[in-house]
Structures are given as C-alpha cells and as structure tokens.
Write an enzyme that holds these catalytic residues in place. Structure first.
Site, PDB file in Angstrom:
ATOM      1  CE  LYS A  41      -3.861  -1.876   2.701  1.00  0.00           C
ATOM      2  NZ  LYS A  41      -4.900  -1.778   1.655  1.00  0.00           N
ATOM      3  NE  ARG A  45     -10.549 -10.301  -2.197  1.00  0.00           N
ATOM      4  CZ  ARG A  45     -10.865  -9.376  -3.101  1.00  0.00           C
ATOM      5  NH1 ARG A  45     -11.328  -9.737  -4.290  1.00  0.00           N
ATOM      6  NH2 ARG A  45     -10.733  -8.095  -2.824  1.00  0.00           N
TER       7      ARG A  45
END
Ligand code: BES
Ligand code: MN
Ligand code: ZN
Length: 513
Positions: free
Chosen positions: A293, A367
């Site tokens: 990020k 996920r």
C-alpha cells in the site's frame, strides 16, 4: 478453562435506576435533565427550571433537539453543582433518538470529569416512545450513554488523573408504577451487555500493530472466552499446516508474527444444532504485502482486524446475556507483510476446502483468510454464516463511512438482518449479487482469482468468500467504511467503532428459540 457459566459483566460503568426522587447515595455533582420538547413547551418541567427554559427557548440556545446539550452553571449549586440539559427531541421519540441523546449527554458530562452522573428522565419514558416500552428506553439510554462515554486508551508518559465515570443513575420523582423497575432492570442489563461487547471490539481494534499480533489476538480471545466460561481453541502455524489451511498460511507467511486460527463456541441450546457461524477478518496489520500500500493512511490498517474484534464483542454479549442460541466464532488472524518469504502475485494457493486460488494481488488478502475461516465454521457445524470484514476500499467509494455493505446468497436471511439493524441504529445496505458478478471470480489456472478488477470490487470480494459457504445461507458484511472513523459521530468515537456487534447480537436474540 474456568468453570462453565462463570459470569463477569463486562468492563463498563455501573448503571442503576430509581423511582421516587434523587437517590440518597448520589453525590449530586453532575445532574443531567433529559428533556422532551413537548414537556418544555407545556412547562411540565421542574419549577426551578421554568424561567431558564423559557429564556433558552426564546433565545434558541436550547430547544430540546436530539443531540443538543446545554450546561447550566447554577449560582447556588442547587439541585446540583452543574446541570446539563439534554434534548430528547420531538414526541413521540424513537429508541434510537434516546440512544443518540444519551451519547450526547455522556460527552457533555465527561468534560466535567464526574465520578458519577445523575440522569433525570420523564416517568414511564416508554410511553414517549414509538415502540412504547420502558425496557427499550432503558436499553437505549444505557447503551447510548456508555458508548458515548468511550475514550480510546492513550499511552503518554503522564498518566491521566481522571479515571472515568464509575456510576450512572437514572431516576424520576414519581412513584414506581409497578412493572417499571423490572423493565428498567432488564433494559439496563441488555444495554450494558451490548455496550460492553462494542467497547471490547473498539479497544481491540484501536490497538496498534505492535501491540496486537495474531498471537496476541489469540490470547485476547482465550482471555475473553475464559471470562465467560466459553470453549476456545487457538491453532498455531503448525496446526494450520496439518489442517491444510493454505489460505491463512499464505497470507501469514511473509511475517515474523505467524498466523493463528481462533475458534470460540457458545452453546445456549441443549443440542449443538442451528449453529450460526460468525467469521471475522483478523488481519492485525495490512501493509498490502508485496502489493504494498502507499504510505499515507497506512496507519489506519491497524483496524484491519475490526471484523474479528466485532465477532469477539458479540461473544462477550452472548457470554453476559446467555440467550438460547448456538454460535461458532471463527477468526483467521494474520499479519500481511512484504518480505523474502511473502506470498507473490501469481502464486497458486490451495485452501482448506480444496479450492485453488490464483493470487494476483497480495493486498486482497482478507478474502483468502476468510475462505479458510468459512470452511472451518462449516466443519464446526454452522448451518448459516455471517462473515464480517474490513474488506474493500470499494465499499467506501460506494457507501462512504455511513453504512455497512452487505452481500448475500439468501435474501430472506439478509432482510431479517437488516430488520435487526433498524433496532440498533446501525446502517446496513445490500449490494446486488447477480450471477454475472459470480462469473467474475473465475481464473484460467485455478478455481478462483483474488483480483477480479476494479468494477464491482466490493461485491466480487464478498462473493469470493460466499463461494466457501457452499450453498449455506450466508451474509457478508463489509465494514471497511464503518469500523474506523476519521471523526466522532453519534454514539461512535473517532477511531474504532465496534460496528455490527450490536446488530449481530440483536439478530441472534431476535432469532432465539
Ligand atoms: N484492508 C483492505 C481494505 C480497506 C481499505 C479497509 C480501506 C479499510 C479501509 C483490504 O485488504 C484491501 O487492501 N483491499 C483492496 C483489494 C484490492 C487490492 C483488490 C482494496 O479494496 O483496494
Ligand atoms: Mn489488503
Ligand atoms: Zn486488508
């Protein structure tokens, strides 16, 4: 493990109710008057207050709106050193308006650093409510006050002298009308429990990455479970390897702080049936891994275990209230780091279910851990599943930080959940789940891919997880917008909110049998 059924009532202030006037044990330093507009207009307020109210209404300094507060410094210090007027809004009130008023009252009271707070309320306040019940009013006022009084822990060299509000006393001057005391007791009990669970979730979420590793999260879960006599298990990396939890292992492999899988069991029914699985994303820090990020705002990724925190908060509520429901809580916990051992874009992972995943973006890690979490919940007997996760930036684009996004394979299940959210005042909004979205999860080389593209990203991320429910009724809650706020709002502080603790608990209680 400590003995079954041992009960400790959460880490929140004591709350009591009295009829027939100010209780003798009060120190009378801070008195809060909860005022309904109708009573202010009619002049049905304490006689000493009447001249003030007229002035305040005329000058529009205080009109009794929800969220409005006004501090009255009283020259003769009677009936208390300081009186805080708090608006409860227009009659009839909703329970949620009471919750917001109580939160505003708490924030105003905290500024005066009292040890205890007296709150004068209209007698039989339930009759002011749309919902018409004292118990609901008591729950909402208790919960709102305790949530509004929350403050994040600070770590400065100088320790603060003020230790917070120890006791809250709700009272009115009429005689008890019979049922009232029982109704207040019940409402206070459930309001305190919901607040305690929410506050536990907030505290955990606010912990920075260096103070909460997957191992620490496991220890916090064990401590909580033991406090309430619940069965708990924490699997370490070796156990995860044995169980072939390829998703959790892959996400955790880049960190020196190895992953964990936490399971807590709450059995409120005779038999282990009708089990609801709660699966919470427990990424204790999300750097994005090798798909790193950007630096600005990365510190907010301490909140990437907000789903796990909310699941633990719900377990606390259950531990206190003991409803007749069965719940299996599952928390896959990992730290998502870039390193020489980190998972690499293009890697093909094999999840516990046997499904393979083409891992295209290391920042879509939630996920992947949740896939194994959902499979584990199924293996532990869940017949329906709610997963909760700070899953996507896309949900922030869609709903901002106002509402939690929901994805489901079972409309009726989701509708009942949204109904529960209307009782708690937490916003939940459904996203569409057409088959075309499911199709976007395909991969040429594996069963699924974890980066279906920018379009519809909050939906496809949810559906990825839903794949592992394998047809069980399932709801996914994306709390990336609502778990951690940049400024305080309503009952929520800046930072961690503990969102969905109350709604999940409410859904469970409403579907008790
Ligand atoms: N933890 C983040 C999602 C997030 C974003 C939470 C903002 C809270 C605030 C998640 O793991 C993530 O990085 N998602 C990516 C997925 C993408 C790479 C497919 C996203 O949404 O950008
Ligand atoms: Mn990520
Ligand atoms: Zn994440």
């Amino acid at each position: 493990m400590i003995k079954e059924g041992a009960q400790v009532d959460g880490n929140v202030a004591e709350v009591i109710w009295r009829s027939g006037g100010i209780p003798a044990e009060s120190d009378g330093k801070v008195l809060i008057l909860l005022l309904v507009k109708k009573d202010m207009m009619n002049g049905s307020v304490d006689s000493w207050l009447k001249p003030y109210i007229q002035n305040l209404m005329q000058s529009r300094l205080f009109e009794g709106e929800v969220n409005q507060t006004f501090v009255l410094p009283l020259p003769d210090r009677k009936p208390a050193e300081t009186v805080i007027l708090v608006g409860a809004g227009e009659h009839p009130l909703t329970a949620h308006e009471l919750r917001l008023s109580a939160a505003a009252a708490a924030k105003a009271a905290l500024k005066l650093q009292p040890d205890q707070v007296l709150i004068k309320i209209p007698a039989s306040i339930g009759s002011y409510l749309v919902e018409g019940r004292n118990e609901l009013a008591a729950h909402a006022l208790t919960e709102g006050f305790l949530l509004g009084a929350y403050e994040r822990a600070v770590y400065k060299r100088e320790k603060p002298v003020y230790e917070g509000i120890r006791k809250v006393i709700f009272y009115h001057e009429e005689a008890d009308v019979g049922q009232e005391e029982k109704e207040w007791e019940k409402g206070i009990r459930s309001g305190r429990a919901y607040a305690a669970g929410t506050i536990t979730a907030r505290d955990l979420t606010n912990l920075p990455g260096n103070m909460l590793t997957p191992e620490d999260l496991g220890e916090a879960a064990v401590e909580l479970a033991q406090r309430y006599g619940l069965e708990v298990e924490v699997l370490d990396e070796a156990d995860l390897r044995e169980k072939e939890m390829g998703g959790i292992l892959a996400v955790g492999q880049g960190s020196v702080n190895p992953p964990r899988l936490i399971t807590i069991k709450y059995q409120g029914r005779e038999d282990w049936e009708e089990v609801t699985g709660l699966v919470g994303k427990g990424i204790t820090f999300d750097t994005g891994g090798l798909s790193l990020k950007r630096a600005p705002g990365m510190e907010e990724m301490i909140s990437d275990m907000g789903g796990a925190a909310s699941v633990l908060g719900v377990m606390e509520v259950l531990g206190i209230l003991r409803p007749q429901v069965n719940v299996i809580a599952v928390i896959p916990a990992a730290e998502n780091m870039p390193s020489g051992s980190a998972m690499k874009p293009g890697d093909i992972l094999t999840t516990r279910s046997g499904r393979t995943v083409e891992m295209l973006n290391a920042d879509a890690e939630g996920r992947i851990v949740l896939a194994d979490g959902v499979t584990h919940a199924k293996e532990q007997g869940a017949v329906r599943i709610i997963d909760i996760a700070t899953l996507t930036g896309a949900i922030l684009s869609a709903l901002g930080d106002i509402a939690t996004g929901a994805v489901t394979n079972d409309e009726t299940f989701l509708q009942s959940f949204i109904y529960a959210s209307k009782q708690t005042g937490e916003r939940v909004w459904p996203l569409p789940c057409y088959s075309e979205y499911w199709a976007m999860l395909k991969s040429g080389v594996a069963d699924l891919n974890n980066r279906p593209g920018r379009n519809g990203a909050a939906i496809t991320a949810g559906l990825f997880i839903g794949t592992f429910a394998e047809g069980l009724p399932w709801i996914h809650l994306d709390i990336a917008g609502t778990a951690y706020l940049s400024r305080e709002r309503g009952v929520d502080p800046k930072g961690a909110t503990g969102v969905m603790v109350r709604t999940i608990a409410q859904w469970l209680v409403e579907n008790e049998s």
